[in-house]
Design an enzyme around this catalytic site. Structure first.
Site, short mmCIF file in Angstrom:
data_model
loop_
_atom_site.label_atom_id
_atom_site.label_comp_id
_atom_site.label_asym_id
_atom_site.label_seq_id
_atom_site.Cartn_x
_atom_site.Cartn_y
_atom_site.Cartn_z
N TYR A 59 0.89 -1.34 -0.03
CA TYR A 59 -0.10 0.01 -0.12
C TYR A 59 0.91 1.20 -0.09
O TYR A 59 0.49 2.54 -0.59
CB TYR A 59 -1.09 0.06 1.19
CG TYR A 59 -2.28 -0.92 0.80
CD1 TYR A 59 -2.98 -0.63 -0.11
CD2 TYR A 59 -2.15 -2.40 1.11
CE1 TYR A 59 -4.22 -1.56 -0.60
CE2 TYR A 59 -3.15 -3.22 0.98
CZ TYR A 59 -4.11 -2.87 -0.21
OH TYR A 59 -4.96 -3.78 -0.60
N GLN A 94 -15.07 2.21 -7.02
CA GLN A 94 -14.25 1.03 -6.35
C GLN A 94 -12.98 1.45 -6.27
O GLN A 94 -12.06 0.77 -5.66
CB GLN A 94 -14.27 -0.01 -7.39
CG GLN A 94 -15.93 -0.52 -7.46
CD GLN A 94 -15.91 -1.59 -8.70
OE1 GLN A 94 -15.68 -2.76 -8.57
NE2 GLN A 94 -16.11 -1.14 -9.85
N ASN A 95 -12.51 2.82 -6.81
CA ASN A 95 -11.15 3.24 -6.52
C ASN A 95 -10.74 3.63 -5.12
O ASN A 95 -11.69 4.51 -4.86
CB ASN A 95 -10.67 4.29 -7.77
CG ASN A 95 -11.11 3.78 -9.27
OD1 ASN A 95 -11.30 2.55 -9.39
ND2 ASN A 95 -11.21 4.47 -10.22
N ASP A 97 -8.12 5.77 -4.63
CA ASP A 97 -7.32 7.02 -5.03
C ASP A 97 -8.14 8.06 -4.73
O ASP A 97 -9.53 7.96 -4.53
CB ASP A 97 -6.62 7.23 -6.35
CG ASP A 97 -7.56 7.19 -7.54
OD1 ASP A 97 -8.75 8.04 -7.59
OD2 ASP A 97 -7.72 6.34 -8.39
N HIS A 112 -14.78 0.78 -1.65
CA HIS A 112 -13.62 -0.30 -1.37
C HIS A 112 -12.40 0.50 -0.45
O HIS A 112 -11.43 0.00 -0.21
CB HIS A 112 -12.67 -0.74 -2.54
CG HIS A 112 -13.50 -1.79 -3.33
ND1 HIS A 112 -13.47 -2.24 -4.73
CD2 HIS A 112 -14.77 -2.52 -3.01
CE1 HIS A 112 -14.43 -3.01 -5.18
NE2 HIS A 112 -15.14 -3.12 -3.88
N CYS A 120 -7.40 1.75 12.92
CA CYS A 120 -6.91 0.89 13.84
C CYS A 120 -7.51 -0.38 13.38
O CYS A 120 -8.79 -0.37 13.45
CB CYS A 120 -7.11 1.30 15.39
SG CYS A 120 -6.50 0.03 16.40
N THR A 181 -14.99 -0.65 -15.42
CA THR A 181 -14.72 -1.86 -14.56
C THR A 181 -15.05 -3.17 -14.99
O THR A 181 -15.97 -3.35 -15.93
CB THR A 181 -15.79 -1.67 -13.33
OG1 THR A 181 -15.75 -2.82 -12.42
CG2 THR A 181 -17.12 -1.41 -13.67
N SER A 182 -14.36 -4.23 -14.73
CA SER A 182 -14.26 -5.42 -15.60
C SER A 182 -15.43 -6.42 -15.31
O SER A 182 -15.77 -7.39 -15.97
CB SER A 182 -12.99 -6.25 -15.22
OG SER A 182 -12.87 -6.45 -14.02
#
Ligand code: APR
Length: 234
Positions: A59, A94-95, A97, A112, A120, A181-182
């Protein structure tokens, strides 16, 4: 070009393809992240329990890539759409960023999670802004409660965020537009089936998604090239 009436309610489902033209790799195509990393090693609760430093390394790499990226015309077209439709638009991405926000969108649901937030893994302290890169040899960061700080990301096997709001908006929408999106990751892949029969369903992307038969129209092309014209008249 899309015709949107004054009573239409629009649901946008954005996927990795929306940020592709900003230089953020998608997951499954050529050069996709899951061609170089194993999901079960970096993006699951099991991975976190086994090797949290490796998860933070992954990440941290994604934070580095995303922090160098700028919004593209697709993000700006969606921000403009929000400005025009106001509460008649529900934008779900769903991104992880923050390019939608950088382009001016104010109300995007990140189902997501968000790359530049952490939380935490143990206590109920809310997610907080965090741009740090946690890489070895640094230790995995700890909360005041002693729990380990984890990325604010929905990993495989976890429940996406804000599903209640999302399904309410799906229930109200009259126009559903999925972009880049796939169509293989649930539950997002089934949103179109959820609205089928009572909403127009449109897909935008360079190739047909796996769930293409559920869409009433497909606009084949890059999001940054199709969207500004698609929504241009609004
Ligand atoms: N414009 C529009 N779409 C594009 C573009 C572009 N410029 N470039 C690529 N695409 C399309 C591809 O054709 C593909 O269908 O974007 C899609 C990307 O698919 P995936 O990589 O599977 O991404 P996505 O569907 O968003 O993945 C869903 O999977 O791993 C998880 O959590 C991750 O949110 C992600 C989820």
């Amino acid at each position: 070009m899309l015709t949107v009436s004054s009573t239409d309610r629009v649901f946008i489902l954005a996927g990795a393809g929306v940020s592709a033209e900003s230089g953020i790799p998608t997951f499954r195509g050529v050069g996709g992240l899951w061609r170089n990393y194993r999901i079960e090693e970096v993006a699951s609760p099991e991975a976190w329990n086994r090797d949290p430093r490796l998860v933070w390394e992954f990440y941290s790499m994604r934070r580095r890539v995303a922090s160098a990226a700028k919004p593209n015309p697709a993000h700006f077209a969606l921000a403009k759409l929000e400005n025009t439709l106001q509460e008649r638009l529900f934008a779900c991405t769903q991104n992880v960023d923050n390019l939608h926000e950088q382009a001016g969108s104010r109300n995007v649901v990140h189902m997501h999670g968000e790359l530049f937030k952490s939380r935490c893994g143990t206590c109920s302290r809310p997610p907080f802004d965090d741009t740090n890169l946690y890489e070895p040899p640094a230790e995995v960061p700890r909360c005041e409660c002693g729990g380990r700080i984890r990325p604010h990301i929905c990993w495989f096997g976890e429940v996406p965020f804000e599903l209640h709001r999302i399904y309410r908006a799906l229930g109200q929408c009259t126009l559903f537009v999925a972009i880049g999106t796939s169509g293989v990751v649930e539950p997002a892949a089934s949103f179109v089936a959820h609205v089928n029969g009572r909403a127009r369903t449109i897909y935008v992307g360079p190739e047909n998604p796996a769930n293409t038969s559920s869409f009433t129209e497909c606009y084949l092309g890059k999001a940054g090239e199709v969207l500004p014209d698609l929504f241009g008249a609004l």
